[in-house]
Scaffold this active site. Sequence first.
Site, mmCIF file in Angstrom:
data_model
loop_
_atom_site.group_PDB
_atom_site.id
_atom_site.type_symbol
_atom_site.label_atom_id
_atom_site.label_comp_id
_atom_site.label_asym_id
_atom_site.label_seq_id
_atom_site.Cartn_x
_atom_site.Cartn_y
_atom_site.Cartn_z
ATOM 1 N N ASP A 51 0.763 -1.188 -0.054
ATOM 2 C CA ASP A 51 -0.081 0.003 0.022
ATOM 3 C C ASP A 51 0.874 1.140 0.081
ATOM 4 O O ASP A 51 0.516 2.247 -0.032
ATOM 5 C CB ASP A 51 -1.211 -0.013 1.087
ATOM 6 C CG ASP A 51 -0.458 0.030 2.542
ATOM 7 O OD1 ASP A 51 0.590 -0.643 2.976
ATOM 8 O OD2 ASP A 51 -0.980 0.738 3.491
ATOM 9 N N HIS A 107 -0.893 7.474 6.769
ATOM 10 C CA HIS A 107 -2.166 7.014 7.051
ATOM 11 C C HIS A 107 -2.996 8.002 7.930
ATOM 12 O O HIS A 107 -2.610 8.600 8.974
ATOM 13 C CB HIS A 107 -2.364 5.618 7.632
ATOM 14 C CG HIS A 107 -1.967 4.490 6.938
ATOM 15 N ND1 HIS A 107 -2.740 3.636 5.736
ATOM 16 C CD2 HIS A 107 -0.837 3.863 6.860
ATOM 17 C CE1 HIS A 107 -2.254 2.512 5.583
ATOM 18 N NE2 HIS A 107 -0.930 2.768 5.843
HETATM 19 ZN ZN LIG Z 1 3.234 -0.383 6.452
#
Ligand SMILES: [Zn+2]
Length: 257
Positions: A60, A169
């Site tokens: 990701d 994130h």
């Molecule tokens: Zn990671």
Amino acid sequence: MTAKIEVVPLRAFKDNYVWTMRNARYAVVVDPGEARPVLDYLAEQKLELAAVLATHHHQDHVGGIAELRRMHPVPVYGPRGEPIPTLTHPVGGGDRVAIEPFDVSFEVLDIPGHTRAHIAYYGANMLFCGDTLFACGCGRVFEGTPQQLYASLEKLMAFPDETLVYCGHEYTLANIGFAKAVEPENAALLERESGDAQLRRENRPTLPTTIAREKATNPFVRVTRPAVIESANKYLGRRAGDPAAVFAALRQWKNQL
Ligand SMILES: [Zn+2]
């Protein structure tokens, strides 16, 4: 000539940010887990991609690099010690990455713990730290040890208080929930919660954060504070021997939620 750099969050997947530094002509992306949001942004803004920076090998964060390079064969910097086949310029702690169109150079730091050879980039008052430090939290320990991750966070906390911290994130509100369980009396934390909740209601990022904010509210870097030690001890049912043990207790506690 140093034109001002703007940093734009491009969203990927559910809660990833592909941090995009840009000026009037060029863009540099950090951790493009997906190519599509980057390609769309470059086309819409008529920007030329100048480089890609990767912090660690998780898909990701690097999954979009191959597709980006098909259209934009730019240098790709990333950790020497991790399996990222798309890297053209493997780097490690102590190296510098010069981004010429921006007249900026980044210092590379080794910050293992989340992954074996995770790196961060620091320059021009900006810190790109991937999944090691989050706003009010930190990454999970996947390939290293809690002691390593704790040491990596301490390394990041040594940067100036006003450093802008770009995390991988949008986890802030959930992290604040845990932080409140650890430090229910922390007034800075409660204040942060109302501000960040408002940002999320407006669908805006809670990032970047700053080193000063993390020092005031992030339990994982507050492991020498009496209230944090007491909560860790309560969780463990015994006394944590040192700050790294307090950190390990918090990490384990949060994993179980
Ligand atoms: Zn990671």
